[in-house]
Motif scaffolding. Sequence first.
Motif, short mmCIF file in Angstrom:
data_model
loop_
_atom_site.label_atom_id
_atom_site.label_comp_id
_atom_site.label_asym_id
_atom_site.label_seq_id
_atom_site.Cartn_x
_atom_site.Cartn_y
_atom_site.Cartn_z
N THR A 312 0.85 -1.19 0.00
CA THR A 312 0.00 0.00 0.00
C THR A 312 0.89 1.24 0.00
O THR A 312 2.07 1.18 0.35
N PRO A 313 0.36 2.39 -0.39
CA PRO A 313 1.17 3.62 -0.36
C PRO A 313 1.74 3.91 1.02
O PRO A 313 2.86 4.43 1.13
N THR A 314 1.01 3.58 2.08
CA THR A 314 1.51 3.87 3.42
C THR A 314 2.70 2.99 3.79
O THR A 314 3.55 3.37 4.59
N GLN A 315 2.78 1.80 3.20
CA GLN A 315 3.91 0.92 3.48
C GLN A 315 5.19 1.42 2.81
O GLN A 315 6.29 1.22 3.33
N LEU A 316 5.05 2.05 1.66
CA LEU A 316 6.22 2.54 0.93
C LEU A 316 6.50 4.01 1.18
O LEU A 316 7.54 4.52 0.74
N HIS A 317 5.63 4.68 1.88
CA HIS A 317 5.70 6.13 1.93
C HIS A 317 6.92 6.65 2.68
O HIS A 317 7.36 7.76 2.46
N ASP A 318 7.50 5.83 3.55
CA ASP A 318 8.65 6.30 4.32
C ASP A 318 9.84 6.64 3.42
O ASP A 318 10.56 7.60 3.67
N THR A 319 10.05 5.86 2.38
CA THR A 319 11.28 6.02 1.61
C THR A 319 11.07 6.12 0.10
O THR A 319 11.97 6.58 -0.60
N ALA A 320 9.92 5.72 -0.41
CA ALA A 320 9.85 5.49 -1.85
C ALA A 320 9.17 6.61 -2.62
O ALA A 320 9.71 7.09 -3.61
N LEU A 355 -0.43 13.03 -0.93
CA LEU A 355 -0.23 12.26 0.30
C LEU A 355 1.14 12.59 0.85
O LEU A 355 2.16 12.29 0.23
N THR A 356 1.19 13.21 2.01
CA THR A 356 2.47 13.63 2.58
C THR A 356 2.79 12.78 3.80
O THR A 356 1.89 12.31 4.49
N LYS A 357 4.05 12.63 4.06
CA LYS A 357 4.51 11.82 5.18
C LYS A 357 4.85 12.71 6.36
O LYS A 357 5.57 13.69 6.23
N THR A 366 -0.64 12.38 5.85
CA THR A 366 -1.68 13.40 5.84
C THR A 366 -1.90 13.86 4.41
O THR A 366 -0.94 14.04 3.66
N TRP A 367 -3.15 14.05 4.05
CA TRP A 367 -3.46 14.60 2.74
C TRP A 367 -3.27 16.12 2.78
O TRP A 367 -3.68 16.79 3.72
N ALA A 368 -2.63 16.64 1.74
CA ALA A 368 -2.51 18.08 1.53
C ALA A 368 -3.08 18.40 0.16
O ALA A 368 -3.43 17.51 -0.61
N ASN A 486 5.60 17.95 12.61
CA ASN A 486 5.86 16.55 12.24
C ASN A 486 6.58 16.42 10.91
O ASN A 486 6.99 15.32 10.54
N TYR A 487 6.70 17.52 10.14
CA TYR A 487 7.35 17.44 8.84
C TYR A 487 8.85 17.64 8.97
O TYR A 487 9.36 18.14 9.98
N THR A 488 9.57 17.30 7.89
CA THR A 488 11.01 17.46 7.85
C THR A 488 11.38 18.56 6.86
O THR A 488 10.97 18.52 5.69
N THR A 489 12.12 19.55 7.32
CA THR A 489 12.58 20.63 6.46
C THR A 489 13.67 20.13 5.52
O THR A 489 14.49 19.31 5.90
N GLY A 490 13.66 20.67 4.30
CA GLY A 490 14.73 20.33 3.36
C GLY A 490 14.77 18.87 2.98
O GLY A 490 15.84 18.31 2.77
N SER A 491 13.60 18.24 2.86
CA SER A 491 13.55 16.80 2.59
C SER A 491 13.76 16.47 1.12
O SER A 491 13.96 15.31 0.77
N ALA A 492 13.70 17.48 0.24
CA ALA A 492 13.93 17.22 -1.18
C ALA A 492 15.38 16.83 -1.42
O ALA A 492 16.29 17.29 -0.74
#
Length: 700
Positions: A312-320, A355-357, A366-368, A486-492
């Motif tokens: 599911t998207p939530t299973q891969l959302h951490d890294t993919a 869908l944001t992590k 969370t949906w944005a 809860n978000y991470t700055t500069g994650s790109a």
Amino acid sequence: MKKNLLALFALGAICSSLNAQNTFINDAVIVKVNPNTLFYNGGSVTVNTPASTGTTEKIINQGNIQVRGGFTNQNTTGKNFVNKYTGSSSYGQLIIDNASTVTGNIAIEKTKMDVNANDYAMLGLPFLAGQQVSTIMNRITGNTSFSGSCAVNTPCGQARYTQSALVWDVANTEYDAVTATTTVSPGSNYTLNVRNGGLRTFIQGLGATTSFGVYGVPNNKTVTFDYESGLRNFPSKAAYSSANWGSWKELTNNYDERYNSYLGNPSGQDGSVRFGKNIHRFSNPFTSNLDLSDISRATSWLKIVVNGVENTPTQLHDTALRIRITKLPIAYTINWGPQTGGSNTISDTRISAYLTKAASGATPYTWAGNPDALLIKPFEYFEVEYPTLVAANIGGTNVVTSKYTFTDTQKTFDYNFSGRPVNSGVFARSSQNQSQNDTIGTSYLNDETLKQKGLVGDNDFTQVELFLSKNNEIQGEAGYLINSSNYTTGSANPATVRISTNPIYIYEETKTGEFLSENQTLLNEFNSQDYVGKPIKIGFNNLEEGAQYRINLRLFEQSILNQIDSNFNVGTYYLLDKVANKVSTVDANTEISFTADDKINDRFEFYWNQEPKTLGTDDLNKNNATYLYANNNQKFVRFEERNTTATVEVYDVSGRLISRFSNVNTNSDYKLDIAKAPNLYVVVVTYKNGKVVSEKTTNK
């Protein structure tokens, strides 16, 4: 046993239930389901009106009808049963359970297409498989005007552009021909020809009428798609995965058309190995709304296949990857607020939800973006994209293999998620005052179901929506600034080039507040605690110099369902206009009007929770850093040292000097001569005082 349903509907009840009884509707009555009314039937429904009066509307559904048993309409055309369209937030919906047997047609009304503004119009066909597309098209127009002389995957010259319908083919990244014998695939993305032919003539003859009927057997069955994009020119998935846009954009598809004729030819994308791939297009396969918000592990409609394993998207959302859902609404009314008081109808505005992590929290996603993108109406189409794909985390490929399954779980009568009064348009400010919003919002901000879907967060989430307009017409899609602790700055990823083609976009940033000029996005997320008082830069594409533009805003707090009408409760955004040398506090009434020029990409910056200082005369147009930026396919140097001179040198990555210019005046931006520069090069600026700054960039 026969029932006269007129008496049941005349009660005006919000919900009428017949439990498991079978219901028969004959020619003696006219049944009407009013808006905001649910009629529930636990048994089978049989509609029996004779063919001689079959063109008369007998069942007029302006509300919601749910059937748990079988459904039969004995009329041959279905004109006697109509899901009525009365407005963008009021139209008849029919849900028939997956286990039911369905025979007989119904009519579904659709808004009139603008045939003068479009050559083709998207139209889903929410009807059972096996019906011929040509039959449905001919029933729309009332004649035999369907044209489908081109064979599938066969070049046919100009006849290609007189075909009545085409259907999106993911495996070949093209629109396939639809022949007279092609049968309906519910959920597939069909596009109809309105540039010429019978459908155009029919719609032009409607006059002031705003809707027309589409007839077919309503689809109630589960719909599944296994999608993996490709090209006929790349039979190997590995070869297609590694090929960049520049290497295949001018190759031809099965109809001898260049691929860039479908996907455009935006600048800066030739080196991209992801542009143009993973274009997964659908339409709503049902005769009710389709809810795409729930992607949790238990009930997700989307699975991503990695090395044979479904995730599911939530299973891969951490890294993919991040998921983006985009749809093209039929029409929206845009209210521009107190400055103009006017409104305008926009028919081609794309809207997206992302869908944001979150780094932590009860719900790690969370949906944005725009929640309307997650509710697909009958006939509407949508796209699923993967804008932050990391190939190494999905089996080392840039091609996403996905399985989509739409079931009873996704069918819904809801016109929106929150139950709040529907605004007059997707970009309209709420007419409610702040206290009313707070009262209405209390119920759904604590709704556990919405939290599990990621529509409501247990955090300090805020969102600013930015959309650009010219002459009261929206230019492209909206951009979004979102933040939370809860978000991470500069994650790109700074090494990943993501050039935006949208008229307005946001530069990605590093943790220290530097802009990544080659990393542009429509969704910028940062941590609300560690990115205080640092700039978030807004950029623009292909604006007309000298033309007037405006940016309008919407504000959301804790949830994309909770639009607020004044200021955030958890912090404040400030807007710096470097040309006007002015700082403004951002609220829901903020409007930004400006005249476009060649330096517009360095004019506007947002700041969170700390007001920036306005600049002194000596510091105007200075960003306290030397950096490169792109504007209209050209590269410029912005100098940090003013009233002096500098030497500007261009090197390739091996250290070979490409060009050198001395005594460059630093009081204005310097346009680089990069005609002979390689794809990747380094710019070195040496100021008169001896300071040296180097920047690596790409020739795009």
